[in-house]
Enzyme design. Structure first.
Site, PDB file in Angstrom:
ATOM      1  N   HIS A  58       0.799  -1.228   0.000  1.00 46.11           N
ATOM      2  CA  HIS A  58       0.000   0.000   0.000  1.00 46.11           C
ATOM      3  C   HIS A  58       0.835   1.283   0.000  1.00 46.11           C
ATOM      4  O   HIS A  58       0.357   2.324  -0.415  1.00 46.11           O
ATOM      5  CB  HIS A  58      -1.008   0.005   1.158  1.00 46.11           C
ATOM      6  CG  HIS A  58      -0.433   0.393   2.465  1.00 46.11           C
ATOM      7  ND1 HIS A  58       0.258  -0.484   3.268  1.00 46.11           N
ATOM      8  CD2 HIS A  58      -0.418   1.589   3.104  1.00 46.11           C
ATOM      9  CE1 HIS A  58       0.653   0.145   4.353  1.00 46.11           C
ATOM     10  NE2 HIS A  58       0.260   1.404   4.283  1.00 46.11           N
ATOM     11  N   ASP A  59       2.081   1.225   0.435  1.00 47.20           N
ATOM     12  CA  ASP A  59       2.954   2.405   0.450  1.00 47.20           C
ATOM     13  C   ASP A  59       3.955   2.417  -0.707  1.00 47.20           C
ATOM     14  O   ASP A  59       4.913   3.190  -0.689  1.00 47.20           O
ATOM     15  CB  ASP A  59       3.733   2.480   1.770  1.00 47.20           C
ATOM     16  CG  ASP A  59       2.921   3.103   2.893  1.00 47.20           C
ATOM     17  OD1 ASP A  59       2.000   3.896   2.597  1.00 47.20           O
ATOM     18  OD2 ASP A  59       3.217   2.812   4.065  1.00 47.20           O
ATOM     19  N   LYS A  62       5.722   5.449  -2.313  1.00 48.85           N
ATOM     20  CA  LYS A  62       6.812   6.164  -1.644  1.00 48.85           C
ATOM     21  C   LYS A  62       8.151   5.966  -2.340  1.00 48.85           C
ATOM     22  O   LYS A  62       9.050   6.777  -2.176  1.00 48.85           O
ATOM     23  CB  LYS A  62       6.937   5.730  -0.181  1.00 48.85           C
ATOM     24  CG  LYS A  62       5.823   6.254   0.685  1.00 48.85           C
ATOM     25  CD  LYS A  62       6.065   5.861   2.122  1.00 48.85           C
ATOM     26  CE  LYS A  62       5.015   6.454   3.034  1.00 48.85           C
ATOM     27  NZ  LYS A  62       5.284   6.115   4.434  1.00 48.85           N
TER      28      LYS A  62
END
Length: 78
Positions: A58-59, A62
């Site tokens: 989900h990240d 980044k």
């Protein structure tokens, strides 16, 4: 194909962990929580595994953000 997908997930999570220790821990904790919710909702074992994999990633965005922005103390400027 499943093995290739799994290898990509591992490679991406390794890159996240190497870049930011917090993100790595956060992703693992998020995956655990998401899997627990999926289990409680009565999803199949296969579906729970899919939810876990998605939660780990989900990240992933980044990776495209400069580190100095991710680690900047305080509010971001315009």
């Amino acid at each position: 194909m499943a093995a290739s997908y799994e290898a990509v997930v591992v490679a991406l999570t390794t890159a996240l962990d190497a870049r930011d220790e917090y993100t790595g821990q956060h992703s693992a904790e998020t995956a655990d929580l998401a899997a627990a919710v999926a289990t409680r909702l009565g999803l199949t074992a296969h579906e729970v595994a899919e939810v876990r994999q998605v939660a780990v990633l989900h990240d992933i965005g980044k990776l495209g953000i400069p580190t100095e922005i991710l680690t900047k103390p305080g509010a971001l400027t315009a």
